[in-house]
Scaffold this active site. Structure first.
Site, PDB file in Angstrom:
ATOM      1  N   ASP A  28      -1.656   6.789   6.312  1.00  0.00           N
ATOM      2  CA  ASP A  28      -2.723   5.769   5.779  1.00  0.00           C
ATOM      3  C   ASP A  28      -2.848   4.925   7.136  1.00  0.00           C
ATOM      4  O   ASP A  28      -2.233   3.968   7.401  1.00  0.00           O
ATOM      5  CB  ASP A  28      -2.339   4.824   4.632  1.00  0.00           C
ATOM      6  CG  ASP A  28      -3.275   3.865   4.137  1.00  0.00           C
ATOM      7  OD1 ASP A  28      -4.058   3.556   4.937  1.00  0.00           O
ATOM      8  OD2 ASP A  28      -2.887   3.032   3.189  1.00  0.00           O
ATOM      9  N   TRP A  38       0.872  -1.278   0.280  1.00  0.00           N
ATOM     10  CA  TRP A  38       0.097   0.057   0.052  1.00  0.00           C
ATOM     11  C   TRP A  38       0.856   1.048  -0.143  1.00  0.00           C
ATOM     12  O   TRP A  38       0.550   2.274  -0.583  1.00  0.00           O
ATOM     13  CB  TRP A  38      -0.986   0.008   1.115  1.00  0.00           C
ATOM     14  CG  TRP A  38      -1.865  -1.408   1.148  1.00  0.00           C
ATOM     15  CD1 TRP A  38      -1.973  -2.228   2.012  1.00  0.00           C
ATOM     16  CD2 TRP A  38      -2.878  -1.600   0.151  1.00  0.00           C
ATOM     17  NE1 TRP A  38      -3.135  -3.138   1.544  1.00  0.00           N
ATOM     18  CE2 TRP A  38      -3.659  -2.754   0.499  1.00  0.00           C
ATOM     19  CE3 TRP A  38      -3.152  -1.041  -1.077  1.00  0.00           C
ATOM     20  CZ2 TRP A  38      -4.342  -3.240  -0.273  1.00  0.00           C
ATOM     21  CZ3 TRP A  38      -4.268  -1.569  -1.904  1.00  0.00           C
ATOM     22  CH2 TRP A  38      -4.786  -2.776  -1.390  1.00  0.00           C
ATOM     23  N   LYS A  72     -11.666  -2.099   7.201  1.00  0.00           N
ATOM     24  CA  LYS A  72     -10.878  -3.170   8.106  1.00  0.00           C
ATOM     25  C   LYS A  72     -11.336  -3.003   9.415  1.00  0.00           C
ATOM     26  O   LYS A  72     -11.423  -4.091  10.205  1.00  0.00           O
ATOM     27  CB  LYS A  72      -9.382  -2.644   7.941  1.00  0.00           C
ATOM     28  CG  LYS A  72      -8.829  -2.441   6.300  1.00  0.00           C
ATOM     29  CD  LYS A  72      -8.586  -3.808   5.887  1.00  0.00           C
ATOM     30  CE  LYS A  72      -8.547  -3.683   4.265  1.00  0.00           C
ATOM     31  NZ  LYS A  72      -7.754  -2.663   3.725  1.00  0.00           N
TER      32      LYS A  72
HETATM   33  C1  LIG Z   1      -6.990  -2.267   2.509  1.00  0.00           C
HETATM   34  C2  LIG Z   1      -5.952  -1.072   2.302  1.00  0.00           C
HETATM   35  C3  LIG Z   1      -5.794  -0.330   1.250  1.00  0.00           C
HETATM   36  C4  LIG Z   1      -6.740  -0.346   0.201  1.00  0.00           C
HETATM   37  O1  LIG Z   1      -7.996   0.136   0.343  1.00  0.00           O
HETATM   38  P1  LIG Z   1      -8.976   0.537  -0.509  1.00  0.00           P
HETATM   39  O2  LIG Z   1     -10.428   1.165   0.148  1.00  0.00           O
HETATM   40  O3  LIG Z   1      -9.386  -1.304  -1.263  1.00  0.00           O
HETATM   41  O4  LIG Z   1      -8.675   1.467  -1.598  1.00  0.00           O
HETATM   42  C5  LIG Z   1      -4.936   0.977   1.525  1.00  0.00           C
HETATM   43  N1  LIG Z   1      -3.893   0.901   2.460  1.00  0.00           N
HETATM   44  C6  LIG Z   1      -4.222  -0.135   3.616  1.00  0.00           C
HETATM   45  C7  LIG Z   1      -3.143   0.148   4.758  1.00  0.00           C
HETATM   46  C8  LIG Z   1      -4.880  -1.114   3.482  1.00  0.00           C
HETATM   47  O5  LIG Z   1      -5.075  -1.986   4.341  1.00  0.00           O
END
Ligand SMILES: *Cc1c(COP(=O)(O)O)cnc(C)c1O
Length: 355
Positions: free
Chosen positions: A166, A99, A190
């Site tokens: 993020d 990511w 998540k």
């Molecule tokens: C799952 C995840 C993403 C991607 O998320 P989307 O909503 O599918 O774009 C980005 N960063 C992290 C840390 C993730 O766990």
């Protein structure tokens, strides 16, 4: 049979969230209508989004000067929205996994990107330390929890530039010093809600300093000005998010969630560390408390499939590791009860005895 849901995302939600969402699909706030069929501008839904914003602020103790947005496009959309809105000349990024490197790729479209460190050399099994962030960077971007590899940074680094993070897979699992950040973003699927909404916490004074034109929908100021209602927001996931936020508050807030999360992770890591058969995949001091990655030791490698079968027979779901790591990954998000971790640990012990 009771299921024990260890999926990495979309992932387990509290029964409180599921039940209240199901009820709102039948009859939303006494309107006699489903939440699927009411205007996002109805007073009933406006109350939902207002309360959700308020609760995010309260739970994360967000200081004045920040806005909480509920946007579409997933966390992946933020990989470009962040540099679009904040990157003037140069930004610093750290590469700690898939990511993070996706975010780096997008940022490079907007200016100079200084990748201050990377753990790609060891398949992202550790978090690099002792890097320097240039003082003239507009911001430093990092991924707090590397969902795929099972590493995590559980503190807010002290740097000479604003932070951007993020936090998709560990938001609401620890207190955060929001004042150090220009932007925090997190896809909901998540640790909060079904997929479809992304929480973005943005410092208002960080906006408006880039010269490039920004398309309306990608400009944070659009959504700040309209309270996430410039266009139709993801109504149902926002409703579910509100239920989860209420549930977190009722359980005692973020510090209570953190205690529960730490206890679950400790139980599972202890089982891995005391095992002859299983082994963790990452540097112990960088272990994630949300996504626990482990494998069979080489001499038992051919038994992986058999363990998965045993786990499945106990109602354990979603522990197959990501294809880039292999083995197993148990995601221990806030809604997962410690009883489920005990079932997994018991299955590991039973399997080890048998062999
Ligand atoms: C799952 C995840 C993403 C991607 O998320 P989307 O909503 O599918 O774009 C980005 N960063 C992290 C840390 C993730 O766990």
């Amino acid at each position: 049979m009771k299921k024990h849901n260890f999926y990495a995302g979309p992932s387990i939600l509290s029964q409180y969230t599921i039940n209240n969402t199901a009820e709102a699909i039948r009859n939303f706030a006494g309107t006699g209508l489903s939440i699927l069929e009411v205007s996002h501008r109805s007073k009933e839904f406006t109350a939902v989004i207002d309360e959700a914003q308020q609760l995010v602020k309260e739970l994360l103790e967000i200081p004045e000067g920040y806005q909480v947005l509920f946007l579409g496009g997933g966390a992946s959309m933020q990989f470009c929205m962040v540099p679009f809105n904040l990157l003037n000349k140069k930004a610093a990024y750290i590469d700690t996994g898939t990511w993070a490197s996706n975010a780096i790729k997008e940022a490079k479209l907007f200016g100079e990107v200084d990748v201050v460190a990377s753990s790609a050399d060891k398949n992202y099994t550790y978090i690099p330390k002792n890097y320097t962030v240039p003082a003239d960077a507009d911001y430093f971007h990092f991924t707090t929890n590397n969902t795929i590899y099972g590493t995590e940074t559980r503190h807010d680094p002290d740097l000479n530039v604003p932070l951007v993070a993020d936090m998709s897979s560990d938001i609401f699992s620890r207190p955060v010093d929001v004042s150090k950040y220009d932007v925090i973003y997190a896809g909901a699927q998540k640790n909060l809600a079904p997929s479809g909404v992304t929480i973005v916490i943005v410092k208002e004074s960080a906006l408006g300093h880039v010269e490039r034109p920004i398309p309306t929908m990608l400009d944070y100021r659009t959504h700040v000005k309209k309270g996430s209602m410039f266009n139709t927001p993801p109504v149902l996931p926002i409703y579910s998010a509100l239920q989860t936020l209420k549930y977190y508050k009722e359980l005692g807030g973020i510090r209570a969630m953190e205690r529960l999360d730490l206890a679950k992770a400790e139980l599972l890591y202890e089982a891995i560390d005391s095992s002859k058969m299983f082994a963790g995949t990452v540097n112990p001091e960088d272990r994630s408390i949300m996504n626990v990655c482990f494998v069979m030791k080489p001499e038992y490698a051919e038994l992986e499939k058999e363990f998965l079968e045993l786990a499945t027979s106990k109602g354990i779901v979603g522990i197959k590791g990501h294809r880039s790591v292999g083995g197993f990954r148990a995601s221990l998000y806030n809604a997962l009860p410690i009883e489920s971790v005990k079932v997994l640990v018991d299955a590991m012990n039973e399997f080890e005895k048998k062999h």
